[in-house]
Enzyme design. Structure first.
Site, PDB file in Angstrom:
ATOM      1  CE1 TYR A  91      17.227  20.098 -31.224  1.00 52.46           C
ATOM      2  CE2 TYR A  91      16.387  21.682 -29.570  1.00 52.46           C
ATOM      3  CZ  TYR A  91      16.584  21.319 -30.734  1.00 52.46           C
ATOM      4  OH  TYR A  91      16.013  22.326 -31.684  1.00 52.46           O
TER       5      TYR A  91
ATOM      6  CG  HIS B  10      11.689  20.443 -34.139  1.00 47.74           C
ATOM      7  ND1 HIS B  10      12.478  20.844 -35.291  1.00 47.74           N
ATOM      8  CD2 HIS B  10      12.112  21.291 -33.308  1.00 47.74           C
ATOM      9  CE1 HIS B  10      13.252  21.757 -35.049  1.00 47.74           C
ATOM     10  NE2 HIS B  10      12.928  22.124 -33.739  1.00 47.74           N
TER      11      HIS B  10
END
Length: 711
Positions: A459, A504
């Site tokens: 992110y 992730h």
């Protein structure tokens, strides 16, 4: 110039609030800005200047400076020359002409950047310099405005007066950038929630983004009726209209402590920059129409029609400013530039180790958390306790990000801190990484210690310019006048069990390793994580360091190392004596056959492999880098020379991974022993068990180690 005694005391137009003297002051600022633009082009044409993006046509922004106090922090558009000149006049004792021209010729005497870039900024004028990255300063501006209000609420010292208005100017093309849209959305969201934010956004709308026209009416349509954003509009080429709107907007923001949008319609004269040929993309009629709206002509007309100046007096004033600017331009041609690499890089100097160590001791002595029992902790618990230590010791420390407050983080790392320190210091943000990092940059600049969390490394990439283009460059482009201490905690790397996929399990750290001046910490063990986080806090506070703190997700709750129930990954929480200096590695074992250099999850994997190698009679020492920037080259070289063989176990990708830097550092340092590396594949991380096919494995480390030893 017209003597003060000769200036009428009334207003320049019936019904306006613009006095004759103020109008003259603004006219002088406009004239000075225009002549600075012309001088910059002459200097460039003669081979002495390096910057020609000017403010011609935007001189109405002098009215914005006049509407504000000189202590109001300003983050300016690169066409804000008249604002800069007027702010300097308000403060007094400064020479904005010399300041700007020293920047144009890249002189070491330049009081803004020391010859590193031509920007508008000076600490004593409360003007914060920005780079040319489009709209990158808007998230920081939101952060500055937020920090002023938060400092007042917490009763902690702030760089700015607690009733200050933060002003941020930008162009109409910039208003379309996702960075600007996100920042303005954050500002309006705060206002919608009833949180104070005294931010004045000034869009200087000239209708063009280099050669691309902005759709007529778009800015007013997009921002004229936004919830939580008061809208003001004016003709920036009409000094009376601009002053009236700027005064009303500034007064509204200061009174209501809420954001407002001032839409100044301007023109762009002289093209985008010196090399721009407008005739290639604009019609003669369009260019002529802009010339007819020249703000200097408009202000001169107001002064003549009101009887303040005669036409001849206007021309005399114009000539006098030209002569003054031209004389200074000739003087600065001989100004010395930066002459050595050390001079250029001086603002990037690392934190002083002794000063950092001293602040770490102070932090631990001041923390109430250190009175707790020193039990054996996981990585997640160690980070949690270290955050508690920092928050307890530093009243200006803030912890924020997505889900860090009530939930306590996706992995429970910040659990209990919001309840302990309150929602004013530990709080959740919008799901917008640019705004999170901009908030950190603004808060650190304003005197607070921001600790921002980016939920996953993947992110970070849509917001990385807030680190590269804003936070990391501020000290460089302000010659050290400004700094933005901050810590960015990032959960990253791979090897999560039962939860995966690229977003992730990301190991892309190359984007951080090539940013000059920042610190990148990568702890593996719980005790190192706590001590290194405290070191980062100390470096930020004492030296304004921008620290990125990479936390290996897969190790957050690890307890065992070799066998189930062995508790081999649990360690005691560090004591006051356990300081980890920036750039210091850690060595496990003293074998003489092989040195394994690694970091992050690689330490866990390598320690397991090392035990198996020792069982086979191979003496191994494992070096945990701990810091990816700066690399602990001296420690690595020492341990490499102890065995003559080095294997770099790198969980990041082969291309652009950390191992490239480690091997290069060894070669540059003259290491002549055997070297090899293993790394993850040049692949994104897939979901499920397929991740093991591309991530570095124990088997690959062990096989490479055996091959290296057998050479």
């Amino acid at each position: 110039m017209v003597a003060a005694a000769d200036v009428p005391t009334g207003f320049v137009r019936r019904g306006s609030g613009l006095s004759a003297q103020r109008c003259l002051d603004l006219f002088d600022a406009q004239l000075t800005s225009r002549h600075l633009d012309l001088a910059a082009r002459r200097l460039r044409a003669s081979g002495h200047g390096y910057y020609t993006i000017g403010s011609a046509g935007h001189e109405g922004n002098a009215a914005v400076a006049g509407a504000l106090r000189p202590t109001d922090p300003a983050l300016l558009h690169y066409r804000s020359g008249a604002f800069f000149v007027e702010r300097a006049r308000q403060v007094g004792g400064r020479d904005p002409v010399r300041d700007v021209l020293l920047g144009v010729v890249a002189a070491a005497q330049d009081p803004t950047s020391g010859g590193r870039h031509k920007v508008f900024g000076r600490h004593d004028l409360a003007i914060i310099p920005q780079t040319s990255t489009i709209a990158s300063h808007l998230p920081r501006a939101v952060g500055v405005a937020f920090a002023i209000e938060r400092a007042a609420r917490l009763d902690v010292d702030c760089e700015w007066p607690l009733d200050a208005v933060t002003v941020c100017s930008f162009g109409d093309a910039s208003a379309n950038h996702s960075t600007a849209v996100g920042a303005i959305n954050t500002a309006t969201n705060l206002a919608y929630r009833g949180l104070p934010l005294a931010l004045l956004l000034v869009c200087e709308d000239n209708g063009l983004g280099i050669s691309v026209p902005t759709a007529p009416g778009w800015i007013s349509a997009a921002y004229g009726a936004r919830v939580g954003l008061e809208y003001f509009a004016a003709d920036g080429c009409d000094v009376v209209d601009a002053v009236d709107a700027a005064d009303r907007a500034a007064r509204w923001v200061r009174t209501h402590r809420a954001p407002a949008f001032l839409h100044l319609r301007t023109v762009r004269l002289l093209g985008h920059a010196g090399s721009d040929v407008e005739a290639a993309y604009r019609t003669p009629a369009d260019i002529a129409a802009d010339l007819d709206r020249d703000p200097l002509v408009g202000t001169a007309r107001v002064l003549v029609e009101s009887g303040v100046l005669t036409p001849d007096a206007v021309l005399d004033r114009y000539r006098q400013v030209h002569e003054r600017v031209d004389a200074v331009a000739r003087e600065v041609v001989g100004a010395a530039p930066l002459r050595t690499r050390a001079e250029v890089m001086a603002p990037l100097a690392p934190a002083a180790p002794a000063v950092v160590a001293g602040h770490v001791r102070h932090l631990r002595e001041s923390s109430v958390a250190t009175t707790e029992s020193v039990d054996r902790v996981t990585l997640a618990r160690a980070v949690n306790r270290a955050l508690g230590d920092i928050l307890a010791a530093d009243r200006g420390a803030l912890l924020f990000g997505e889900d860090v407050g009530r939930k306590g983080g996706v992995y429970g790392v910040t659990r209990g801190l919001a309840e302990r320190f309150g929602a004013a210091r530990v709080f959740d943000t919008l799901l917008d990484e640019q705004s999170i990092l901009g908030l950190a940059a603004g808060a650190g600049l304003s005197g607070l210690l921001p600790i921002a969390e980016i939920q996953y490394l993947a992110y970070l990439h849509n917001a990385e310019d807030q680190i590269r283009g804003e936070a990391a460059t501020l000290g460089f482009f302000s010659a050290g006048q400004y700094r933005n201490p901050m810590i960015v905690r990032v959960a990253g790397y791979g090897y999560q069990e039962g939860f995966g996929g690229h977003f992730h399990n990301d190991d892309a750290v190359a984007v951080l390793r090539d940013v000059p001046g920042i610190v990148v910490a990568s702890p593996s063990r719980p005790d190192d994580a706590a001590a290194m986080l405290q070191t980062c806090a100390a470096a930020a506070r004492t030296s304004g360091a921008v620290c990125v703190f990479l936390e290996p997700i897969a190790r957050y709750h690890t307890r065992d190392l070799h066998d189930p129930g062995d508790g081999g990954w649990l360690v005691s929480y560090p004591t006051a004596a356990d300081h980890v200096p920036i750039g210091a590695a850690r060595t496990y074992g003293d074998g003489t056959d092989l040195t394994v250099v690694t970091f992050g999850n690689g330490l866990y994997l390598s320690l397991r492999v090392a035990r198996r190698l020792r069982d086979r009679g191979i003496g191994v020492r494992v070096v945990d880098l701990r810091w990816l920037v700066p690399l602990p080259t001296g420690d690595v070289l020492r341990e490499a020379n102890a065995t003559g063989r080095v294997l770099v176990a790198d969980e990041t990708r082969a291309s652009g991974g950390v191992s490239e830097g480690v091997l290069t550092a060894l070669v540059d340092a003259g290491f002549t022993g055997a070297i090899a590396r293993v790394s993850s594949a040049d692949s994104f991380v897939p979901l499920g068990d397929a991740a093991r096919l591309v991530l570095l494995s124990e088997r690959e480390i062990e096989q490479a180690a055996l091959e290296l030893v057998r050479r």
